[in-house]
Design an enzyme around this catalytic site. Structure first.
Site, short mmCIF file in Angstrom:
data_model
loop_
_atom_site.label_atom_id
_atom_site.label_comp_id
_atom_site.label_asym_id
_atom_site.label_seq_id
_atom_site.Cartn_x
_atom_site.Cartn_y
_atom_site.Cartn_z
N CYS A 209 0.79 -1.30 0.05
CA CYS A 209 0.06 -0.07 -0.11
C CYS A 209 0.86 1.31 -0.07
CB CYS A 209 -0.66 0.13 1.32
SG CYS A 209 0.27 0.00 2.58
N HIS B 77 5.24 -5.67 8.83
CA HIS B 77 4.79 -6.86 9.33
C HIS B 77 5.23 -8.10 8.07
CE1 HIS B 77 4.10 -5.81 13.31
NE2 HIS B 77 2.98 -5.29 12.91
N HIS C 236 3.39 2.07 11.25
CA HIS C 236 2.52 1.76 12.57
C HIS C 236 2.51 2.71 13.39
CE1 HIS C 236 3.47 -2.56 11.09
NE2 HIS C 236 2.02 -2.37 10.91
N CYS D 232 2.35 6.10 8.54
CA CYS D 232 1.56 6.28 7.59
C CYS D 232 0.61 7.72 7.79
CB CYS D 232 0.67 5.07 7.30
SG CYS D 232 -0.78 5.13 6.06
N GLU E 111 0.25 -0.64 15.90
CA GLU E 111 -0.84 0.43 15.64
C GLU E 111 -1.48 0.80 16.63
OE1 GLU E 111 -2.88 0.40 11.99
OE2 GLU E 111 -4.55 1.61 12.73
N CYS F 197 -8.53 1.82 6.16
CA CYS F 197 -7.73 2.48 4.95
C CYS F 197 -8.23 1.68 3.78
CB CYS F 197 -6.38 2.52 5.20
SG CYS F 197 -5.48 0.95 4.64
N SER G 248 1.39 -10.16 10.09
CA SER G 248 0.68 -8.97 9.56
C SER G 248 -0.75 -9.17 9.91
CB SER G 248 0.65 -9.10 7.95
OG SER G 248 -0.40 -8.76 7.55
N SER G 249 -1.47 -8.11 9.87
CA SER G 249 -2.92 -7.81 10.19
C SER G 249 -3.93 -8.10 9.19
CB SER G 249 -3.04 -6.51 10.76
OG SER G 249 -3.80 -6.53 12.13
N SER H 83 1.87 -5.48 3.26
CA SER H 83 2.93 -5.58 3.54
C SER H 83 3.81 -6.70 2.74
CB SER H 83 3.47 -5.88 5.08
OG SER H 83 2.22 -5.53 5.91
#
Ligand code: SF4
Length: 309
Positions: free
Chosen positions: A12, A41, A74, A96, A126, A194, A222-223, A264
């Site tokens: 992103c 991540h 984050h 970000c 985050e 986002c 990663s989320s 990521s």
């Protein structure tokens, strides 16, 4: 086998900016450069930078006074910024802008006397950073059960905010539940999720219906919720860090496989996964564009203003 490559997928604008910022910092200051927590991540990205002289720290006391420290996409807490200043650390802030916006909303709501319910995952970098802006005025909830357990307070001004990388569908139903329990609660119209998170989930929903299997490239740290999104549509899905994680036994060889990647995950790893399936199953490849992303963020001002394309 037929591969559908989802577009958009992968990096992103925030991750792209953070990675370019770290590369620019390495060029300008040389190694070692320190990064607070993981830059993104993704295990491969972190390992690659480690090999180039970047050291990832969990505390600024793990780095020397006067060193160069980059804050990842984050974001970090105000205490860490202050401690860095007191130790004469040169900081580069690659938070970000969309995460920074959530920090600013915390400051705005709490200055107006609101208590905030933050939908997010405890312990995620985050969320930890957002929470630290006003810990005494924020309650974190991770699911509907925790919303139901919140005490009903009719005399408290309540606002909600969310982590930027959640499941759109789950978050929507959590917000609806909060609005039923606390009719006066205020918050952003579309949560704080986002554009990149929404677009990648939309692409899985739109393209997944034509697939037998979904492969999501990304790390467990990663989320990204793309594998869960596919599973919720009844499609078998696997989260893989790279081609070594893919087992040939998952496939008969005649499936349609949708490949996507979290925000990521680097594109070269996606391409290695495609190459592995082409090699093993003679797969054909077709890219399907669900929407065009044109968002780019400037490098941190400490490195000079430059718009990334
Ligand atoms: S996933 Fe969204 S909020 Fe997170 S860094 Fe990327 S653009 Fe920013």
């Amino acid at each position: 086998m037929h591969i559908i490559l989802a577009n958009p997928r992968g990096f992103c604008a925030g991750v792209n900016m953070a990675i370019k910022a770290l590369e620019a910092a390495l060029e300008r200051f040389g190694s070692p450069i320190y990064v607070y927590h993981e830059i993104v991540h993704n295990n491969r990205v972190v390992e690659d930078f480690r090999n180039r002289g970047v050291q990832f720290v969990n505390s600024i006391y793990e780095m020397p006074v006067g060193g160069v420290l980059l804050f990842s996409a984050h974001g970090v807490s105000p205490e860490i910024r202050l401690a860095a200043m007191e130790r004469n650390i040169v900081t580069i802030d690659a938070t970000c802008p969309l995460v920074r916006k959530v920090h600013q909303e915390v400051i705005r709501y709490t200055s107006l006397g609101y208590t905030i319910i933050l939908i997010g995952h405890r312990g995620h970098d985050e969320v930890t950073g957002i929470m630290s802006e006003a810990p005494e005025y924020i309650k974190i909830v991770e699911n509907e059960t925790e919303i139901n357990e919140l005490p009903v307070t009719y005399d408290t001004k309540l606002a909600f905010l969310t982590q930027t990388t959640l499941s759109v569908d789950e978050t929507r139903s959590m917000i609806e539940l909060m609005k039923r329990r606390f009719p006066g609660i205020v918050g952003p119209d579309n949560a704080n999720i986002c554009y990149a998170t929404q677009n990648r989930q939309n692409a899985v929903r739109e393209l997944g219906t034509g697939a037998d299997i979904v492969l999501v490239v990304g790390s467990r740290s990663s989320s990204n919720r793309l594998a869960e999104k596919a599973e919720s549509l009844g499609i078998c899905s696997y989260l893989v860090d790279g081609p070594d994680d893919i087992a040939a036994g998952w496939f008969r060889g005649d499936e349609t496989v949708l490949i996507t990647a979290g925000a990521s995950a680097p594109e070269h790893i996606v391409q290695s996964c495609v190459a592995m399936l082409q090699d093993r199953f003679q797969a054909t490849v077709e890219e399907k564009i669900v929407c065009n992303e044109k968002i780019a963020f400037p490098l941190p001002q400490e490195l000079g203003i430059q718009v990334l394309t």
